[in-house]
Design a protein around this motif. Structure first.
Motif, PDB file in Angstrom:
ATOM      1  N   UNK A 299      55.667  25.711  47.191  1.00 27.96           N
ATOM      2  CA  UNK A 299      56.093  26.667  48.355  1.00 27.96           C
ATOM      3  C   UNK A 299      57.217  27.617  48.184  1.00 27.96           C
ATOM      4  N   UNK A 300      58.238  27.080  47.429  1.00 31.16           N
ATOM      5  CA  UNK A 300      59.318  27.864  47.028  1.00 31.16           C
ATOM      6  C   UNK A 300      59.151  28.957  45.978  1.00 31.16           C
ATOM      7  N   UNK A 301      58.227  28.497  45.107  1.00 26.43           N
ATOM      8  CA  UNK A 301      57.806  29.583  43.782  1.00 26.43           C
ATOM      9  C   UNK A 301      56.938  30.731  44.725  1.00 26.43           C
ATOM     10  N   UNK A 302      56.293  30.391  45.638  1.00 26.66           N
ATOM     11  CA  UNK A 302      55.477  31.561  46.279  1.00 26.66           C
ATOM     12  C   UNK A 302      56.355  32.204  47.177  1.00 26.66           C
ATOM     13  N   UNK A 303      57.328  31.735  47.707  1.00 27.38           N
ATOM     14  CA  UNK A 303      58.331  32.414  48.754  1.00 27.38           C
ATOM     15  C   UNK A 303      58.986  33.285  47.811  1.00 27.38           C
ATOM     16  N   UNK A 304      59.505  32.904  46.618  1.00 25.25           N
ATOM     17  CA  UNK A 304      60.155  33.828  45.783  1.00 25.25           C
ATOM     18  C   UNK A 304      59.537  35.033  45.207  1.00 25.25           C
ATOM     19  N   UNK A 400      65.846  32.755  53.731  1.00 31.77           N
ATOM     20  CA  UNK A 400      65.227  32.421  52.691  1.00 31.77           C
ATOM     21  C   UNK A 400      65.070  30.699  52.924  1.00 31.77           C
ATOM     22  N   UNK A 401      66.248  29.984  53.033  1.00 26.59           N
ATOM     23  CA  UNK A 401      66.329  28.695  53.214  1.00 26.59           C
ATOM     24  C   UNK A 401      65.441  28.098  54.612  1.00 26.59           C
ATOM     25  N   UNK A 402      65.780  29.044  55.645  1.00 29.12           N
ATOM     26  CA  UNK A 402      65.081  28.833  56.941  1.00 29.12           C
ATOM     27  C   UNK A 402      63.236  28.688  56.888  1.00 29.12           C
ATOM     28  N   UNK A 403      63.031  29.880  56.263  1.00 27.86           N
ATOM     29  CA  UNK A 403      61.561  29.833  55.819  1.00 27.86           C
ATOM     30  C   UNK A 403      61.022  28.764  54.760  1.00 27.86           C
ATOM     31  N   UNK A 404      61.901  28.409  53.703  1.00 27.77           N
ATOM     32  CA  UNK A 404      61.404  27.645  52.816  1.00 27.77           C
ATOM     33  C   UNK A 404      61.426  26.402  53.501  1.00 27.77           C
ATOM     34  N   UNK A 405      62.358  25.905  54.508  1.00 31.40           N
ATOM     35  CA  UNK A 405      62.337  24.446  55.096  1.00 31.40           C
ATOM     36  C   UNK A 405      61.268  24.593  56.043  1.00 31.40           C
TER      37      UNK A 405
END
Length: 411
Positions: A299-304, A400-405
């Motif tokens: 998920x983190x890589x797609x968010x980046x 970014x942290x909020x949406x990643x979580x």
């Protein structure tokens, strides 16, 4: 009533009355390959990416060439039922939320920094130059304590009006003239000249409204009446036709303000365009060298994938603001001269000061600042820039942290 649909109508495979048979070598209309030329991807919104020079927004984190975003080709199996669809929607929602947070921070949350920055720039009385963010925060606290929170967000509506006038003017001029609003990938010197001429004409049209917005931004809340939403437009038009609020004889004519205004706007645009293009190319090269695999497709890589453009825009604005900050100081002093503006005392935070400068033009302003205030006088209020972009980075990282979580919990 009899339906008007022909008997042989079967959607895209309509063949007249239904009695005609396809001839030799004819291909059926139901083949998806024959209909591929009817399907096209939606174009980018015109004017939404002026700094890309006509290119489409790069899709970072995408699969190999010829594969749509997400790594599913035309001949691959579709997503299993319920798998990938919700995750893709959540990732798009995350990208939208991050972009919205960036715009909110840049235009709303950072407005107090813009107010203090401009007040320090036009305050030739100041003994404290506020080159560091620590003194700026102290002045913000003092003004907020004595005048209330409203004093830090004054003139915000007029800044939005100026942005709207700028975008509208640029669109109208580009529609009725051959001047290009965006540069194609295969640009020429003539196209660059026409594009910069379009930007220059836009800055000239928006100049009187920018001057009125600057006055609303730096005017002290202590002696300030409740301004209307469209006062910026009314005062800008009055500045052009020579009517409206009375000004002193030290007020510079608009012709004397044209060159520094256009120079500041064009230089800011050129620097930000070059920096943004360079950062995008660097990030694109890094992403191409580290293509996502099945093991790293998190998920983190797609968010980046939504961050490269925001990072490039952030770096471009920061570099442009820092490099032309001295010119911005000169420009604001020329615009504010003769407007009978009273600003807050940026040394103390609880008094007011009048602006009584007598610059004859851009060259005289530069020489006077250098002689009376030194070279650091061009950087008065620079600490507000540090606070502004530090706040911008903090909000982006927090979002970014909020949406990643959130995405990890849902996944």
């Amino acid at each position: 009533m009899q339906p008007r649909r022909p008997e042989g109508f079967d959607g895209l495979g309509y063949r007249g009355d239904g009695r005609e048979e396809p001839g030799p070598g004819a291909k059926p209309y139901s083949s998806s390959s024959d209909l591929s030329h009817w399907v096209s991807s939606p174009p980018d919104i015109p004017g939404s990416r002026n700094l890309h020079w006509g290119e489409r927004t790069p899709q970072y984190g995408a699969g190999p060439a010829g594969t749509p975003l997400g790594g599913v080709g035309l001949n691959d199996e579709p997503y299993p039922a319920g798998a990938g669809t919700s995750s893709e929607q959540l990732n798009r929602f995350a990208g939208f939320g991050i972009g919205l947070a960036s715009l909110f921070t840049e235009n709303v949350l950072a407005h107090p920094c813009i107010v203090l920055r401009r007040q320090c720039q036009v305050n030739y009385h100041a003994r404290n130059y506020h080159l560091t963010p620590f003194t700026i925060v102290n002045v913000m606290y003092s003004i907020n304590k004595t005048q209330g929170p409203r004093a830090l967000w004054k003139g915000m509506g007029s800044t939005f009006i100026v942005q709207g006038i700028t975008l509208g003017t640029e669109g109208i001029i580009s529609e009725f003239t051959p001047l290009p609003r965006e540069l194609s990938h295969k640009w020429s010197l003539r196209q660059i000249g026409g594009h910069l001429l379009l930007k220059s004409l836009t800055y000239v049209v928006a100049m009187p409204f920018y001057s009125a917005s600057l006055v609303e931004t730096v005017q002290s809340e202590i002696i300030r009446d409740n301004p209307g939403i469209l006062d910026c437009v009314k005062e800008g038009i009055g500045r052009v036709i020579g009517m409206g609020v009375p000004h002193s004889k030290r007020l510079l004519p608009l012709m004397a303000l044209t060159f520094p205004t256009v120079l500041h706007g064009v230089l800011h645009y050129i620097i930000s365009s070059i920096i943004q293009k360079f950062v995008l190319l660097v990030l694109k090269r890094e992403n191409s060298q580290s293509l996502p695999t099945e093991s790293s497709n998190s998920v983190q890589s797609m968010l980046d994938a939504y961050f490269p453009e925001l990072i490039a825009s952030f770096a471009a604005s920061l570099c442009a603001d820092v490099m032309i900050y001295p010119l911005e100081t000169v420009l604001h002093r020329l615009h504010i001269q003769g407007t009978r503006t009273i600003i807050d005392n940026t040394d103390l935070g609880y008094e007011v000061l009048p602006i009584n400068t007598q610059y004859e033009g851009m060259r005289d302003c530069i020489n006077t600042i250098k002689r009376e205030e030194g070279m650091l006088g061009f950087y008065k209020g620079f600490g507000a820039v540090v606070v502004q972009y530090t706040l911008h980075v903090a909000v982006l990282q927090l979002t970014k942290i909020i949406y990643s979580t959130l995405l990890q919990n849902v996944a």
